[in-house]
Design a protein around this motif. Structure first.
Motif, PDB file in Angstrom:
ATOM      1  N   ASP A 239      59.456  43.574  -6.468  1.00  0.00           N
ATOM      2  CA  ASP A 239      60.016  42.218  -6.546  1.00  0.00           C
ATOM      3  C   ASP A 239      59.026  41.111  -6.214  1.00  0.00           C
ATOM      4  OD1 ASP A 239      62.378  43.456  -7.205  1.00  0.00           O
ATOM      5  OD2 ASP A 239      63.291  43.193  -5.214  1.00  0.00           O
ATOM      6  N   ASP A 240      58.076  41.372  -5.315  1.00  0.00           N
ATOM      7  CA  ASP A 240      57.213  40.294  -4.828  1.00  0.00           C
ATOM      8  C   ASP A 240      55.718  40.524  -5.054  1.00  0.00           C
ATOM      9  OD1 ASP A 240      59.368  38.769  -3.865  1.00  0.00           O
ATOM     10  OD2 ASP A 240      59.438  39.947  -2.023  1.00  0.00           O
ATOM     11  N   ILE A 241      55.222  41.694  -4.722  1.00  0.00           N
ATOM     12  CA  ILE A 241      53.779  41.921  -4.801  1.00  0.00           C
ATOM     13  C   ILE A 241      53.296  41.967  -6.242  1.00  0.00           C
ATOM     14  CG2 ILE A 241      51.938  43.573  -4.303  1.00  0.00           C
ATOM     15  CD1 ILE A 241      53.371  44.234  -1.711  1.00  0.00           C
ATOM     16  N   GLU A 242      53.942  42.760  -7.077  1.00  0.00           N
ATOM     17  CA  GLU A 242      53.504  42.881  -8.483  1.00  0.00           C
ATOM     18  C   GLU A 242      53.548  41.541  -9.214  1.00  0.00           C
ATOM     19  OE1 GLU A 242      53.871  43.035 -12.671  1.00  0.00           O
ATOM     20  OE2 GLU A 242      55.648  42.843 -11.431  1.00  0.00           O
TER      21      GLU A 242
ATOM     22  N   PHE B 167      50.610  39.171  -7.339  1.00  0.00           N
ATOM     23  CA  PHE B 167      49.214  39.590  -7.379  1.00  0.00           C
ATOM     24  C   PHE B 167      48.747  40.007  -8.766  1.00  0.00           C
ATOM     25  CE2 PHE B 167      50.030  40.046  -2.851  1.00  0.00           C
ATOM     26  CZ  PHE B 167      48.903  39.448  -2.324  1.00  0.00           C
ATOM     27  N   VAL B 168      49.603  40.630  -9.550  1.00  0.00           N
ATOM     28  CA  VAL B 168      49.192  41.114 -10.870  1.00  0.00           C
ATOM     29  C   VAL B 168      49.380  40.044 -11.932  1.00  0.00           C
ATOM     30  CG1 VAL B 168      49.585  42.866 -12.648  1.00  0.00           C
ATOM     31  CG2 VAL B 168      49.697  43.499 -10.233  1.00  0.00           C
ATOM     32  N   ARG B 169      50.544  39.409 -11.942  1.00  0.00           N
ATOM     33  CA  ARG B 169      50.845  38.447 -13.007  1.00  0.00           C
ATOM     34  C   ARG B 169      50.652  37.000 -12.578  1.00  0.00           C
ATOM     35  NH1 ARG B 169      56.502  39.010 -14.294  1.00  0.00           N
ATOM     36  NH2 ARG B 169      56.845  40.336 -12.491  1.00  0.00           N
ATOM     37  N   ASN B 170      50.224  36.757 -11.358  1.00  0.00           N
ATOM     38  CA  ASN B 170      50.034  35.394 -10.846  1.00  0.00           C
ATOM     39  C   ASN B 170      51.279  34.536 -11.034  1.00  0.00           C
ATOM     40  OD1 ASN B 170      47.362  35.873 -10.030  1.00  0.00           O
ATOM     41  ND2 ASN B 170      46.663  35.565 -12.127  1.00  0.00           N
ATOM     42  N   ASP B 171      52.446  35.123 -10.799  1.00  0.00           N
ATOM     43  CA  ASP B 171      53.755  34.475 -10.928  1.00  0.00           C
ATOM     44  C   ASP B 171      54.046  34.005 -12.355  1.00  0.00           C
ATOM     45  OD1 ASP B 171      54.416  34.853  -8.222  1.00  0.00           O
ATOM     46  OD2 ASP B 171      53.210  33.115  -7.667  1.00  0.00           O
TER      47      ASP B 171
ATOM     48  N   SER C  70      45.848  47.191 -13.079  1.00  0.00           N
ATOM     49  CA  SER C  70      45.877  46.794 -11.675  1.00  0.00           C
ATOM     50  C   SER C  70      46.462  47.935 -10.876  1.00  0.00           C
ATOM     51  CB  SER C  70      46.747  45.557 -11.463  1.00  0.00           C
ATOM     52  OG  SER C  70      46.165  44.427 -12.034  1.00  0.00           O
ATOM     53  N   TYR C  71      45.820  48.237  -9.760  1.00  0.00           N
ATOM     54  CA  TYR C  71      46.348  49.213  -8.825  1.00  0.00           C
ATOM     55  C   TYR C  71      46.880  48.462  -7.617  1.00  0.00           C
ATOM     56  CZ  TYR C  71      43.653  52.803 -11.314  1.00  0.00           C
ATOM     57  OH  TYR C  71      43.120  53.647 -12.256  1.00  0.00           O
TER      58      TYR C  71
ATOM     59  N   ARG D 284      48.450  44.233 -22.871  1.00  0.00           N
ATOM     60  CA  ARG D 284      47.950  43.474 -21.720  1.00  0.00           C
ATOM     61  C   ARG D 284      47.745  44.365 -20.509  1.00  0.00           C
ATOM     62  NH1 ARG D 284      48.953  37.633 -21.421  1.00  0.00           N
ATOM     63  NH2 ARG D 284      48.352  36.923 -23.473  1.00  0.00           N
ATOM     64  N   GLY D 285      47.637  45.655 -20.729  1.00  0.00           N
ATOM     65  CA  GLY D 285      47.324  46.570 -19.644  1.00  0.00           C
ATOM     66  C   GLY D 285      48.558  47.091 -18.932  1.00  0.00           C
ATOM     67  N   TYR D 286      48.330  47.582 -17.733  1.00  0.00           N
ATOM     68  CA  TYR D 286      49.402  48.180 -16.945  1.00  0.00           C
ATOM     69  C   TYR D 286      49.088  48.026 -15.468  1.00  0.00           C
ATOM     70  CZ  TYR D 286      46.167  52.062 -16.256  1.00  0.00           C
ATOM     71  OH  TYR D 286      45.074  52.824 -15.917  1.00  0.00           O
ATOM     72  N   SER D 287      50.093  48.288 -14.647  1.00  0.00           N
ATOM     73  CA  SER D 287      49.888  48.328 -13.204  1.00  0.00           C
ATOM     74  C   SER D 287      50.593  49.570 -12.653  1.00  0.00           C
ATOM     75  CB  SER D 287      50.416  47.064 -12.522  1.00  0.00           C
ATOM     76  OG  SER D 287      51.807  46.953 -12.682  1.00  0.00           O
ATOM     77  N   THR D 288      50.011  50.147 -11.616  1.00  0.00           N
ATOM     78  CA  THR D 288      50.594  51.309 -10.958  1.00  0.00           C
ATOM     79  C   THR D 288      50.592  51.102  -9.453  1.00  0.00           C
ATOM     80  OG1 THR D 288      48.502  52.492 -10.764  1.00  0.00           O
ATOM     81  CG2 THR D 288      49.776  52.909 -12.738  1.00  0.00           C
ATOM     82  N   VAL D 289      51.522  51.777  -8.802  1.00  0.00           N
ATOM     83  CA  VAL D 289      51.591  51.751  -7.350  1.00  0.00           C
ATOM     84  C   VAL D 289      51.067  53.084  -6.835  1.00  0.00           C
ATOM     85  CG1 VAL D 289      53.108  51.613  -5.349  1.00  0.00           C
ATOM     86  CG2 VAL D 289      53.531  50.155  -7.324  1.00  0.00           C
ATOM     87  N   ARG D 290      50.016  53.002  -6.027  1.00  0.00           N
ATOM     88  CA  ARG D 290      49.419  54.197  -5.416  1.00  0.00           C
ATOM     89  C   ARG D 290      49.842  54.203  -3.953  1.00  0.00           C
ATOM     90  NH1 ARG D 290      43.327  54.696  -7.391  1.00  0.00           N
ATOM     91  NH2 ARG D 290      42.963  53.251  -5.687  1.00  0.00           N
ATOM     92  N   LEU D 291      50.483  55.298  -3.552  1.00  0.00           N
ATOM     93  CA  LEU D 291      51.101  55.372  -2.240  1.00  0.00           C
ATOM     94  C   LEU D 291      50.552  56.566  -1.478  1.00  0.00           C
ATOM     95  CD1 LEU D 291      53.376  53.876  -0.739  1.00  0.00           C
ATOM     96  CD2 LEU D 291      54.983  55.439  -1.808  1.00  0.00           C
ATOM     97  N   VAL D 292      50.006  56.313  -0.278  1.00  0.00           N
ATOM     98  CA  VAL D 292      49.449  57.378   0.562  1.00  0.00           C
ATOM     99  C   VAL D 292      49.934  57.160   1.994  1.00  0.00           C
ATOM    100  CG1 VAL D 292      47.350  58.464   1.433  1.00  0.00           C
ATOM    101  CG2 VAL D 292      47.371  57.496  -0.860  1.00  0.00           C
ATOM    102  N   CYS D 293      50.441  58.232   2.607  1.00  0.00           N
ATOM    103  CA  CYS D 293      50.869  58.190   4.005  1.00  0.00           C
ATOM    104  C   CYS D 293      49.984  59.144   4.797  1.00  0.00           C
ATOM    105  CB  CYS D 293      52.335  58.575   4.130  1.00  0.00           C
ATOM    106  SG  CYS D 293      52.935  58.514   5.824  1.00  0.00           S
ATOM    107  N   VAL D 294      49.351  58.636   5.841  1.00  0.00           N
ATOM    108  CA  VAL D 294      48.416  59.416   6.649  1.00  0.00           C
ATOM    109  C   VAL D 294      48.931  59.495   8.080  1.00  0.00           C
ATOM    110  CG1 VAL D 294      46.035  59.561   7.466  1.00  0.00           C
ATOM    111  CG2 VAL D 294      46.517  58.535   5.260  1.00  0.00           C
TER     112      VAL D 294
END
Length: 163
Positions: free
Chosen positions: A70-73, A76-80, A91-92, A125-135
């Protein structure tokens, strides 16, 4: 031990830190653009978020994923805007969640099965993905979704070699 690993990783890639107001501690972000060759260049970005918390529950993870979509993509990716810039390739949006206690099996399965990918204009126009890592450094545990495997391999090497 986990504090040293966290700081070492920040120093290793030279992050600029800025606070965001979402979870207990979020350290912002590396935003980088890479231009390819002169005649056919494209814009590639990675937005890297570090989150430090004691426990990661299912509610917090769901809130994070909703916040991402809802907010980050959009910001940050589409500049609103409706679409990203003209030469956008990909974009990652990457999250490295550092926890004191290992997440439950339910949360681990949610992380492994998270699959957020968005294509713009059918990929033109490309794509964006969410990369999720829990350490969880105290238990040498790393959990990642399929897009975060390369990050998890790097973190695993860091933990095993005490960087």
């Amino acid at each position: 031990m986990e504090y040293l690993i966290h700081l070492t990783f920040i120093i290793t890639i030279g992050l600029i830190t800025v606070n965001l107001l979402y979870m207990p501690i979020i350290i912002k972000i590396v935003t980088s653009s890479v231009q390819q060759n002169q005649q056919n260049y494209g814009m590639c970005y990675e937005h890297l978020f570090f989150i430090n918390c004691d426990n990661l529950g299912l509610d917090e993870l769901n809130d994070l994923l909703k916040f991402t979509v809802d907010d980050i993509e959009p910001h940050f990716v589409r500049n609103d805007n409706k679409l990203p810039c003209k030469n956008h390739m990909y974009s990652y949006i990457s999250f490295i969640i550092i926890t004191r206690n290992k997440p439950s099996e339910e949360v681990i399965n949610k992380i492994k099965n998270s699959n957020i990918v968005k294509h713009y204009m059918f990929g033109a126009r490309g794509y964006s993905t969410v990369r999720l890592v829990c350490v969880t450094p105290s238990q040498y545990s790393i959990v990642a979704n399929k897009y975060g495997k390369d990050i998890s391999e790097h973190l695993n090497n860091m933990m095993l070699h005490n960087f």
